[in-house]
Each structure stands twice: as structure tokens, then as C-alpha cells.
Design a protein around this motif. Structure first.
Motif, PDB file in Angstrom:
ATOM      1  N   PHE A   6       0.849  -1.190   0.000  1.00  0.00           N
ATOM      2  CA  PHE A   6       0.000   0.000   0.000  1.00  0.00           C
ATOM      3  C   PHE A   6       0.885   1.240   0.000  1.00  0.00           C
ATOM      4  N   PHE A   7       0.501   2.230  -0.802  1.00  0.00           N
ATOM      5  CA  PHE A   7       1.315   3.437  -0.904  1.00  0.00           C
ATOM      6  C   PHE A   7       0.446   4.672  -0.819  1.00  0.00           C
ATOM      7  N   ASP A   8       1.076   5.745  -0.380  1.00  0.00           N
ATOM      8  CA  ASP A   8       0.414   7.034  -0.274  1.00  0.00           C
ATOM      9  C   ASP A   8       0.417   7.657  -1.671  1.00  0.00           C
ATOM     10  N   PRO A   9      -0.738   7.930  -2.244  1.00  0.00           N
ATOM     11  CA  PRO A   9      -0.776   8.469  -3.616  1.00  0.00           C
ATOM     12  C   PRO A   9      -0.205   9.886  -3.723  1.00  0.00           C
ATOM     13  N   ALA A  10      -0.034  10.573  -2.620  1.00  0.00           N
ATOM     14  CA  ALA A  10       0.529  11.924  -2.667  1.00  0.00           C
ATOM     15  C   ALA A  10       2.056  11.896  -2.682  1.00  0.00           C
ATOM     16  N   THR A  11       2.644  10.923  -1.986  1.00  0.00           N
ATOM     17  CA  THR A  11       4.113  10.883  -1.853  1.00  0.00           C
ATOM     18  C   THR A  11       4.754   9.687  -2.532  1.00  0.00           C
ATOM     19  N   GLY A  12       3.991   8.623  -2.735  1.00  0.00           N
ATOM     20  CA  GLY A  12       4.550   7.393  -3.295  1.00  0.00           C
ATOM     21  C   GLY A  12       5.210   6.516  -2.240  1.00  0.00           C
ATOM     22  N   LEU A  13       5.180   6.965  -0.982  1.00  0.00           N
ATOM     23  CA  LEU A  13       5.818   6.184   0.084  1.00  0.00           C
ATOM     24  C   LEU A  13       4.907   5.038   0.517  1.00  0.00           C
ATOM     25  N   PRO A  29      -5.535   0.388   3.583  1.00  0.00           N
ATOM     26  CA  PRO A  29      -5.631   1.411   4.634  1.00  0.00           C
ATOM     27  C   PRO A  29      -6.174   2.730   4.069  1.00  0.00           C
ATOM     28  N   GLU A  30      -6.912   3.443   4.878  1.00  0.00           N
ATOM     29  CA  GLU A  30      -7.525   4.704   4.455  1.00  0.00           C
ATOM     30  C   GLU A  30      -6.456   5.692   3.980  1.00  0.00           C
ATOM     31  N   GLY A  31      -6.694   6.284   2.842  1.00  0.00           N
ATOM     32  CA  GLY A  31      -5.769   7.274   2.291  1.00  0.00           C
ATOM     33  C   GLY A  31      -4.651   6.662   1.472  1.00  0.00           C
ATOM     34  N   PHE A  32      -4.668   5.353   1.273  1.00  0.00           N
ATOM     35  CA  PHE A  32      -3.618   4.659   0.523  1.00  0.00           C
ATOM     36  C   PHE A  32      -4.214   3.945  -0.681  1.00  0.00           C
ATOM     37  N   GLU A  33      -3.335   3.546  -1.593  1.00  0.00           N
ATOM     38  CA  GLU A  33      -3.727   2.734  -2.738  1.00  0.00           C
ATOM     39  C   GLU A  33      -2.899   1.467  -2.721  1.00  0.00           C
ATOM     40  N   LYS A  34      -3.392   0.461  -3.449  1.00  0.00           N
ATOM     41  CA  LYS A  34      -2.665  -0.815  -3.480  1.00  0.00           C
ATOM     42  C   LYS A  34      -1.891  -0.946  -4.781  1.00  0.00           C
ATOM     43  N   ILE A  35      -0.813  -1.734  -4.694  1.00  0.00           N
ATOM     44  CA  ILE A  35      -0.033  -2.096  -5.883  1.00  0.00           C
ATOM     45  C   ILE A  35       0.397  -3.540  -5.676  1.00  0.00           C
ATOM     46  N   GLU A  36       0.365  -4.300  -6.741  1.00  0.00           N
ATOM     47  CA  GLU A  36       0.703  -5.715  -6.610  1.00  0.00           C
ATOM     48  C   GLU A  36       2.203  -5.885  -6.389  1.00  0.00           C
ATOM     49  N   GLY A  37       2.547  -6.721  -5.411  1.00  0.00           N
ATOM     50  CA  GLY A  37       3.936  -7.027  -5.078  1.00  0.00           C
ATOM     51  C   GLY A  37       4.239  -6.623  -3.646  1.00  0.00           C
ATOM     52  N   HIS A  38       5.301  -7.167  -3.146  1.00  0.00           N
ATOM     53  CA  HIS A  38       5.741  -6.806  -1.790  1.00  0.00           C
ATOM     54  C   HIS A  38       7.036  -6.005  -1.943  1.00  0.00           C
ATOM     55  N   PHE A  39       7.065  -4.806  -1.375  1.00  0.00           N
ATOM     56  CA  PHE A  39       8.191  -3.902  -1.571  1.00  0.00           C
ATOM     57  C   PHE A  39       8.767  -3.461  -0.238  1.00  0.00           C
ATOM     58  N   ASP A  40       9.989  -2.997  -0.286  1.00  0.00           N
ATOM     59  CA  ASP A  40      10.706  -2.565   0.922  1.00  0.00           C
ATOM     60  C   ASP A  40      10.447  -1.073   1.148  1.00  0.00           C
ATOM     61  N   MET A  41       9.677  -0.772   2.170  1.00  0.00           N
ATOM     62  CA  MET A  41       9.300   0.621   2.433  1.00  0.00           C
ATOM     63  C   MET A  41      10.486   1.509   2.780  1.00  0.00           C
ATOM     64  N   HIS A  42      11.612   0.904   3.155  1.00  0.00           N
ATOM     65  CA  HIS A  42      12.778   1.681   3.568  1.00  0.00           C
ATOM     66  C   HIS A  42      13.650   2.131   2.396  1.00  0.00           C
ATOM     67  N   CYS A  43      13.468   1.504   1.239  1.00  0.00           N
ATOM     68  CA  CYS A  43      14.349   1.879   0.119  1.00  0.00           C
ATOM     69  C   CYS A  43      13.651   1.836  -1.242  1.00  0.00           C
ATOM     70  N   GLN A  44      12.328   1.766  -1.220  1.00  0.00           N
ATOM     71  CA  GLN A  44      11.583   1.812  -2.470  1.00  0.00           C
ATOM     72  C   GLN A  44      10.359   2.709  -2.273  1.00  0.00           C
ATOM     73  N   VAL A  56      10.227   2.339  -7.756  1.00  0.00           N
ATOM     74  CA  VAL A  56      11.620   2.730  -8.012  1.00  0.00           C
ATOM     75  C   VAL A  56      12.414   2.689  -6.708  1.00  0.00           C
ATOM     76  N   ASP A  57      13.732   2.633  -6.852  1.00  0.00           N
ATOM     77  CA  ASP A  57      14.589   2.725  -5.677  1.00  0.00           C
ATOM     78  C   ASP A  57      14.461   4.117  -5.076  1.00  0.00           C
ATOM     79  N   TYR A  58      14.659   4.178  -3.782  1.00  0.00           N
ATOM     80  CA  TYR A  58      14.432   5.428  -3.055  1.00  0.00           C
ATOM     81  C   TYR A  58      15.425   5.512  -1.906  1.00  0.00           C
ATOM     82  N   VAL A  59      16.050   6.661  -1.782  1.00  0.00           N
ATOM     83  CA  VAL A  59      16.923   6.925  -0.638  1.00  0.00           C
ATOM     84  C   VAL A  59      16.185   7.904   0.258  1.00  0.00           C
ATOM     85  N   PRO A  60      15.693   7.405   1.388  1.00  0.00           N
ATOM     86  CA  PRO A  60      14.952   8.305   2.282  1.00  0.00           C
ATOM     87  C   PRO A  60      15.887   9.322   2.921  1.00  0.00           C
TER      88      PRO A  60
END
Length: 163
Positions: A6-13, A29-44, A56-60
Motif C-alpha cells: 500500500f502506498f500514499d498516492p501523494a508521496t509514493g511512500l 488502509p484509508e488514504g492509501f492505494e494498493k499495488i501488486e507485489g511486496h516492496f521494501d518501504m525503507h528503500c523503495q 523505483v529505488d528510493y533513498v529516504p
């Protein structure tokens, strides 16, 4: 079974939770959207600039540095890793040397008592007590010098050479 993140459509996080199971039972969850797959919230994250959302890869942002630690991004683990600052390294080494000094000083009580008792009574201090105090002091002097060198260090190289 499918996996969903699940990701925040405003930030992509990504949200901290994910789902694995039949699509019919996905609870987004409220305010989120779903995307198929399991991703690492700390770096994607989800890139929302294209027609379709793409992960995409992400450096927080780095955690804040403080007096005792600084942070560096490790591309192998894709995480921020903490590293001790010079102040932290100094404190650790000084504490170790101080523990050695304290251990030596703990051994002074009996010989000091013997010397003081003799002096108060107007007698000569026992030679073995005086000798023991001298041995303890001889052990402490280089430790004090080492502690002073550690306290004076301004670089890691100086800290290493100080012991």
C-alpha cells in the motif's frame, strides 16, 4: 496468492503493512492505494510521474546526526547506517581507561588505612603498605597519561595512536 503493498498516492511512500492472500480480501488502509507485489518501504517508493505507477529505488532522508553518531547510506544494504563520531569513540576509549584507573584505585583502601593508622598513632607507616601504594601509583601514572592523550585527540588517527 497475490501480494499487495500500500502506498500514499501523494508521496509514493509505502505503508508499513502489506497483504498476501486473495484479492477479494484486500483491505487498503484509508488514504492509501494498493499495488501488486511486496516492496521494501525503507528503500523503495512508487513513482507517480508516469501514466502507470512504477516502483523505483528510493533513498529516504538521513536520520539526524548528533553528538555521538553520524549516518551514511550503504548501497549494499540500502539502509542508513550509523557510525560513531569522534566524540563517541573518545568517550568509549576514555571510559575503558578510566575503568582501569578505578580498578587500581580500589586497591588503595587497605594500604592507605594502614599508613594513616600508623601516622595517627605517631608510628612509621608499614613499609609493605607504602610499597603497595607506590606500585598502585606507578600503574596509574601511565593510565592517566593515556587518558589525557585520548582527551586531547582531535582526529581518529590521533585517537588510535593514543591507545
Amino acid at each position: 496468492m497475490k501480494k499487495y503493498s500500500f502506498f500514499d498516492p501523494a508521496t509514493g511512500l509505502f505503508h508499513r503493512t502489506a497483504y498476501e492472500g486473495p484479492e477479494a480480501f484486500v483491505c487498503v488502509p484509508e488514504g492509501f492505494e494498493k499495488i501488486e507485489g511486496h516492496f521494501d518501504m525503507h528503500c523503495q517508493r512508487v513513482d507517480l510521474t508516469g501514466a502507470e505507477p512504477v516502483v523505483v529505488d528510493y533513498v529516504p532522508p538521513a536520520p539526524a546526526d548528533d553528538q555521538l553518531q553520524t549516518w551514511q547510506w550503504d548501497s549494499a544494504t540500502r539502509r542508513w547506517l550509523s557510525f560513531p563520531t569522534l566524540a563517541a569513540l573518545k568517550a568509549q576509549r576514555i571510559a575503558s581507561v578510566q575503568a582501569e584507573i578505578d580498578a587500581q584505585e580500589l586497591q588503595q583502601a587497605r594500604p592507605q588505612r594502614d599508613v594513616l593508622t600508623a601516622l595517627v598513632a605517631g608510628l612509621q607507616p608499614p613499609p609493605e603498605a607504602v610499597l603497595r601504594l607506590q606500585e598502585i601509583e606507578a600503574a596509574i601514572v601511565p593510565l592517566r597519561a593515556r587518558r589525557a592523550a585520548l582527551e586531547a585527540a582531535t582526529t581518529e588517527t590521533e585517537l588510535t595512536s593514543a591507545g
